[in-house]
Scaffold this active site. Sequence first.
Site, mmCIF file in Angstrom:
data_model
loop_
_atom_site.group_PDB
_atom_site.id
_atom_site.type_symbol
_atom_site.label_atom_id
_atom_site.label_comp_id
_atom_site.label_asym_id
_atom_site.label_seq_id
_atom_site.Cartn_x
_atom_site.Cartn_y
_atom_site.Cartn_z
ATOM 1 C CD GLU A 14 9.800 13.777 10.767
ATOM 2 O OE1 GLU A 14 8.657 13.345 10.992
ATOM 3 O OE2 GLU A 14 10.688 13.113 10.205
ATOM 4 C CE LYS A 67 -1.714 3.108 1.994
ATOM 5 N NZ LYS A 67 -1.503 4.528 1.552
ATOM 6 C CB CYS A 102 13.438 9.190 8.074
ATOM 7 S SG CYS A 102 14.339 7.836 7.341
HETATM 8 P P1 NAD Z 1 2.493 9.355 6.865
HETATM 9 O O1 NAD Z 1 2.630 8.731 8.201
HETATM 10 O O2 NAD Z 1 1.589 10.513 6.707
HETATM 11 O O3 NAD Z 1 2.007 8.252 5.787
HETATM 12 C C1 NAD Z 1 2.598 6.989 5.695
HETATM 13 C C2 NAD Z 1 1.555 5.983 5.232
HETATM 14 O O4 NAD Z 1 0.497 5.933 6.199
HETATM 15 C C3 NAD Z 1 0.925 6.335 3.893
HETATM 16 O O5 NAD Z 1 0.826 5.175 3.113
HETATM 17 C C4 NAD Z 1 -0.439 6.907 4.273
HETATM 18 O O6 NAD Z 1 -1.434 6.605 3.327
HETATM 19 C C5 NAD Z 1 -0.764 6.222 5.591
HETATM 20 N N1 NAD Z 1 -1.525 7.073 6.538
HETATM 21 C C6 NAD Z 1 -1.464 8.421 6.655
HETATM 22 N N2 NAD Z 1 -2.257 8.826 7.674
HETATM 23 C C7 NAD Z 1 -2.799 7.727 8.204
HETATM 24 C C8 NAD Z 1 -3.699 7.491 9.294
HETATM 25 N N3 NAD Z 1 -4.181 8.490 10.033
HETATM 26 N N4 NAD Z 1 -4.049 6.223 9.579
HETATM 27 C C9 NAD Z 1 -3.559 5.196 8.848
HETATM 28 N N5 NAD Z 1 -2.719 5.362 7.806
HETATM 29 C C10 NAD Z 1 -2.345 6.600 7.483
HETATM 30 O O7 NAD Z 1 3.977 9.697 6.374
HETATM 31 P P2 NAD Z 1 4.403 10.517 5.079
HETATM 32 O O8 NAD Z 1 4.039 11.932 5.281
HETATM 33 O O9 NAD Z 1 3.956 9.813 3.853
HETATM 34 O O10 NAD Z 1 5.997 10.340 5.156
HETATM 35 C C11 NAD Z 1 6.827 11.193 5.896
HETATM 36 C C12 NAD Z 1 7.124 10.601 7.254
HETATM 37 O O11 NAD Z 1 7.704 9.321 7.111
HETATM 38 C C13 NAD Z 1 8.138 11.429 8.044
HETATM 39 O O12 NAD Z 1 7.727 11.488 9.378
HETATM 40 C C14 NAD Z 1 9.427 10.631 7.896
HETATM 41 O O13 NAD Z 1 10.365 10.829 8.931
HETATM 42 C C15 NAD Z 1 8.885 9.247 7.913
HETATM 43 N N6 NAD Z 1 9.824 8.298 7.321
HETATM 44 C C16 NAD Z 1 10.512 7.512 8.179
HETATM 45 C C17 NAD Z 1 11.451 6.628 7.696
HETATM 46 C C18 NAD Z 1 12.236 5.776 8.646
HETATM 47 O O14 NAD Z 1 12.982 4.944 8.156
HETATM 48 N N7 NAD Z 1 12.130 5.926 9.928
HETATM 49 C C19 NAD Z 1 11.682 6.547 6.313
HETATM 50 C C20 NAD Z 1 10.945 7.353 5.457
HETATM 51 C C21 NAD Z 1 10.005 8.239 5.981
#
Ligand code: NAD
Length: 488
Positions: free
Chosen positions: A379, A177, A285
């Site tokens: 962040e 997904k 990240c």
């Molecule tokens: P996000 O948490 O908004 O979304 C990630 C996934 O979760 C997406 O597929 C989205 O559809 C889903 N999602 C969003 N809101 C949701 C909810 N309320 N309930 C269930 N699912 C939901 O993250 P983003 O904005 O796409 O990505 C950026 C974030 O990801 C930053 O915080 C970054 O630090 C983090 N990140 C972390 C790593 C790591 O290795 N730790 C790597 C890449 C990105």
Amino acid sequence: MNDTLTLPKVNNFIDGKFEGIGNGTMDVVSPLDGKVISSVPMSTTEDLDNAVAAAKRAFKTWSEKTIKERVQVFFTYRNLLEKHQDELAKLVQIENGKTYGEALAEVLKSIELCEFAVSMPQIVTNEVQEVSKGVECRIERKPIGVVACITPFNFPNMVPHWTVPNAIVLGNTVILKPSEKVPLSTIRMAELLKEAGLPDGVFNLVNGGKEIVEAICDHPDIKATSFVGSTHVAKIVYRRATSNLQRCVALGGAKNHLIVLPDANPQMTADNVVASMSGCAGQRCMAASVMVGVDRVQHIIDLMVEEAKSIVPGKNLGSVISKEAKERIEAYITEAEQQGAKILVDGRGATVEGKEGGFYVGPTIIDYVTPDMKVAKEEIFGPVISIIRAKDVDEAILIENGSNYGNAAAVFTQSGGLARRIMEGASAGMIGVNIGVPVPREPFSFGGWNESKFGVGDITGKSSIEFWTQNKKTTTKWNPEDKTNWMS
Ligand code: NAD
């Protein structure tokens, strides 16, 4: 950007077929210029059920193959990624907004991830020992079943490759997904996996948002879920998936501290710190978010300012993902300024000629930040670095330890002893010494500490083998008449 790039139509990919689905669509906007480039279908739980049913049907045949057979697809797939790297990089660029060079680096990293996956037969050799005379104990790694991978917007090509090749090579069948903001790259992933010969149903793609993520966590036939995204959602997913008795590893957000000591090589340090905070527009990240300047480091800060001024949005700096992200990042900078921090380089209000609808923030350096300010704690996920001044190494370690995150930390120094103290003292899963983005390369695994990761083990490398498999322990005796000893 090459105007001849053909954008793939976004659909779900279930049982080897792209299929139209129903619960409306959402626009996909290119952050480079703010234009709508595609639409992503919002799947229903029924769509997910269909994908899981297909993955379940495919599991028996796929899991019964030997690992040496299973990796063959990924040799071909790896070469297809290489063949199409230019097109794949352009897709990443148009949907995510990063520069072409950054997008290409992401695709090259996906190739490296596939190279690790195809090496699995050399690593997953299982264990056997004659534990008593004539009695043999054996441990074999077995797949778990249908598993799910949920991914974020910031690495549309690479993050899906953190999990999908390893999970499949180890015998599982997968539901991916992707982020609804960047669904194009994974469509090509599905097409190329099929072209490489992956049997139908082994890899499935279900598009959508929150509703599908929740349905994945609740699905009784999904045995394990990996998640990469923000800490807020990582917590929701980890709690929900594990409460439904799934295995889960959930990687969250970050607030990475780079500790700069006065003896650091000035130019190399300035270049590294600025590259770490501004690369991929700070949407990594592993990006530097706080620089802890220990004692006399003004000469390094001066060089950072010079370096940051050479970074120009639309030229060697990409966009951030959305209008909301741009507004959020700029609001952080304004609040820090109002609280008394000093803006040395100000990226607010950046625009790019000819792409006025795009979402750009220039590199931003904020000095004299104090640990209680929001820019020091939260962040930001933009090309912004906050400088906190510390009197000595102990204070610098305390500042780093004060973060509730713990993805990465780095130290810049010429002193082995001081570097060692910070390596030991930092509360983060990935540490850099004179490296601003300390991403471990395969076969070393990727994963943070504290609120940057929930669950046991890391998401890539050797650590992922534990997550995507279960152990079968067999004790065997073939010669009961033979001379025996204890437990024979
Ligand atoms: P996000 O948490 O908004 O979304 C990630 C996934 O979760 C997406 O597929 C989205 O559809 C889903 N999602 C969003 N809101 C949701 C909810 N309320 N309930 C269930 N699912 C939901 O993250 P983003 O904005 O796409 O990505 C950026 C974030 O990801 C930053 O915080 C970054 O630090 C983090 N990140 C972390 C790593 C790591 O290795 N730790 C790597 C890449 C990105």
